[in-house]
Design an enzyme around this catalytic site. Structure first.
Site, short mmCIF file in Angstrom:
data_model
loop_
_atom_site.label_atom_id
_atom_site.label_comp_id
_atom_site.label_asym_id
_atom_site.label_seq_id
_atom_site.Cartn_x
_atom_site.Cartn_y
_atom_site.Cartn_z
N ARG A 209 0.84 -1.20 0.00
CA ARG A 209 0.00 0.00 0.00
C ARG A 209 0.87 1.26 0.00
NH1 ARG A 209 -3.69 -3.55 3.06
NH2 ARG A 209 -2.52 -3.27 4.99
N PHE A 255 -12.68 -4.62 -5.04
CA PHE A 255 -12.48 -5.53 -3.91
C PHE A 255 -11.83 -4.72 -2.78
CE2 PHE A 255 -11.97 -7.86 -7.90
CZ PHE A 255 -12.97 -8.82 -7.79
N ASP A 277 -17.00 -2.90 -3.50
CA ASP A 277 -16.93 -4.18 -2.79
C ASP A 277 -18.34 -4.74 -2.68
OD1 ASP A 277 -14.64 -5.59 -0.87
OD2 ASP A 277 -16.70 -6.08 -0.29
N ASN A 305 -21.15 -6.37 -6.85
CA ASN A 305 -20.25 -7.42 -7.30
C ASN A 305 -19.23 -6.80 -8.26
OD1 ASN A 305 -19.26 -9.49 -9.26
ND2 ASN A 305 -20.49 -10.85 -7.98
N ALA A 306 -17.94 -6.94 -7.95
CA ALA A 306 -16.90 -6.28 -8.74
C ALA A 306 -16.87 -6.78 -10.18
CB ALA A 306 -15.54 -6.49 -8.09
N ASP A 326 -7.61 -6.07 -5.94
CA ASP A 326 -7.06 -6.84 -4.82
C ASP A 326 -8.12 -7.85 -4.35
OD1 ASP A 326 -5.42 -7.72 -2.75
OD2 ASP A 326 -6.12 -6.16 -1.38
N CYS A 366 -3.74 -13.51 -3.71
CA CYS A 366 -3.28 -14.10 -2.45
C CYS A 366 -3.51 -15.62 -2.45
CB CYS A 366 -3.99 -13.45 -1.26
SG CYS A 366 -5.79 -13.56 -1.29
#
Length: 424
Positions: A209, A255, A277, A305-306, A326, A366
């Site tokens: 970040r 997100f 988000d 919903n992205a 992200d 991730c």
């Protein structure tokens, strides 16, 4: 009392010797001593040479988890020492830190244990039977080292069932206010350790970040703004620009969770940030965080919903200077990887289309099942389909409080990339 011994087979990959902390059932030749689930056993090679000590769990595919490469007894003092050393490491590498991950499981030689520090509150997540059996040792160690205002447990993850454990969540002792304001890179960030994702916040992206800083300014010229000889910003018609953030980026943050990337974008000079988000609770918290830091006038919040939002913006021909993606882990198992790759490609393809020519895409994954090489290959494929050329600015991993063990790819899970995006 003698410690049970587990002998590994001769013809196996030497993963343990190369630093990997897990042993699977197929690697075991024989067991001596009749251990129970959660017991500590000595792990030996086929010749009887000592390799490590580990937690034993016969109901798990991770039948052995290495906790020590020494034959010294694993007792309550051992846990106290390991947690103290983990905390000292964070203090050494992250000066003046007050909130961070204290224990990162296997990479801190405490397999199946996560401990996060939120100012004067601790959050514990126990993922392995061996740790569950020693839960009280862990709690007592935390009280002695930190004297926290409170401890909250977030062992509400499905992986516990693979260990033969029920999920558990709640206060360890006395209840307390679970909404906490932490400090990060000069920002105030409110998190809820009871309601937030994972343990309440994502410390692993702290340094990532901060890497937004040079990217958030320098966009005025591309918006048609110039400075006159007196340094006054003016638009194409020569009208003076009053907005002090005239040189900042217009940013789309998908997100966004509780807004940590949005906050850093604003801190570093962004002109406007749109947060998206699917969780209305997360959007509400992001809104509160913007207000807490005085950024509300530069932010916009969308609970949607992205995937749908990105497609809609492409259809409407909307664009931004910087697009941040992200997402949560799409690949939670190796079997889910191919489906996850389709999801990653979709959001990145649409995200690239929303970046103005010469703008920036910031994207992350991730999912540890998705390697860095495959992640970059997916981005290349998405760029080809979007008729874009990507130029790498920076490729990063998780922060210093999330150590990586060489030889254990599972500990090297986070991929974070910054690309310039050009139309071809």
């Amino acid at each position: 009392m003698s410690i049970p011994r587990v002998f590994l087979i001769k013809n196996r990959k030497r993963r343990l010797e190369q630093g990997h902390p897990w042993i699977y059932p197929g690697e075991i030749g024989r067991i001596e001593g009749n251990p129970s689930g959660g017991d500590i056993v000595h792990i030996l090679n086929h010749d009887g040479h000592f390799l490590a000590q580990g937690f034993y769990n016969p109901v798990s595919q991770l039948i052995l988890r290495v906790i020590s490469y020494s034959e010294k007894p694993i007792d309550e003092d051992y846990f106290l020492d390991k947690i103290q050393n983990a905390w000292k490491r964070r203090q050494w590498l992250l000066s003046n830190i007050t909130s961070c991950r204290i224990v990162h499981g296997e990479a801190d030689f405490l397999p199946g244990l996560i401990i996060d520090k939120y100012e004067d509150v601790l959050v514990v997540q126990i993922l392995a039977l061996g740790m569950e059996v020693r839960r009280q040792w862990i709690v007592q160690a935390l009280k002695r080292i930190f004297n926290p205002r409170g401890i909250y447990e977030r062992s509400d993850v499905s992986v516990r069932r693979l260990e033969g454990l029920e999920e558990r969540v709640g206060f360890v002792d006395t209840p307390f206010d679970t909404q906490i304001i932490l400090q990060e890179n000069g920002l105030k960030i409110m998190v809820d350790v009871a309601e937030g994702q994972k343990t309440g916040y994502f410390f692993d992206q702290r340094e990532n970040r901060a890497s937004l800083k040079p990217i958030m300014t320098g966009w005025g010229a591309s918006h048609g703004i110039y400075q006159d000889p007196d340094g006054c910003p003016r638009d194409k018609k020569g009208k003076e620009i009053k907005n002090p953030f005239w040189d900042g980026a217009e940013v789309l943050d998908c997100f966004s969770h509780t807004g940590s990337f949005m906050l850093h974008a604003c801190l570093y000079g962004a002109k406007k940030v749109t947060c998206v988000d699917i969780s209305e609770k997360a959007i509400e918290m992001a809104n509160r965080n913007a207000l807490l830091n005085g950024f509300l006038h530069r932010t916009q919040f969308v609970a949607e919903n992205a995937f749908d939002f990105l497609r809609k913006q492409v259809n409407d021909k909307k664009t931004w200077d910087v697009v941040i993606l992200d997402p949560p882990a799409f690949a939670k198992s190796r079997q889910a990887l191919e489906g996850a790759l389709r999801g990653y490609k979709e959001i990145n393809l649409q995200g690239m289309k929303l970046v103005r020519d010469g703008g920036v895409l910031i994207t992350a994954s991730c999912s540890y099942h998705l390697s860095a090489a495959r992640f970059q290959k997916m981005l290349q494929e998405a760029a080809a389909d979007a008729h874009k050329i990507l130029r790498l600015v920076e490729f990063r991993r998780a922060g210093k409080d999330h150590p990586v063990l060489l030889g254990s790819e599972e500990t090297d899970y986070l991929k974070f990339a910054i690309y310039e995006v050009f139309t071809r």
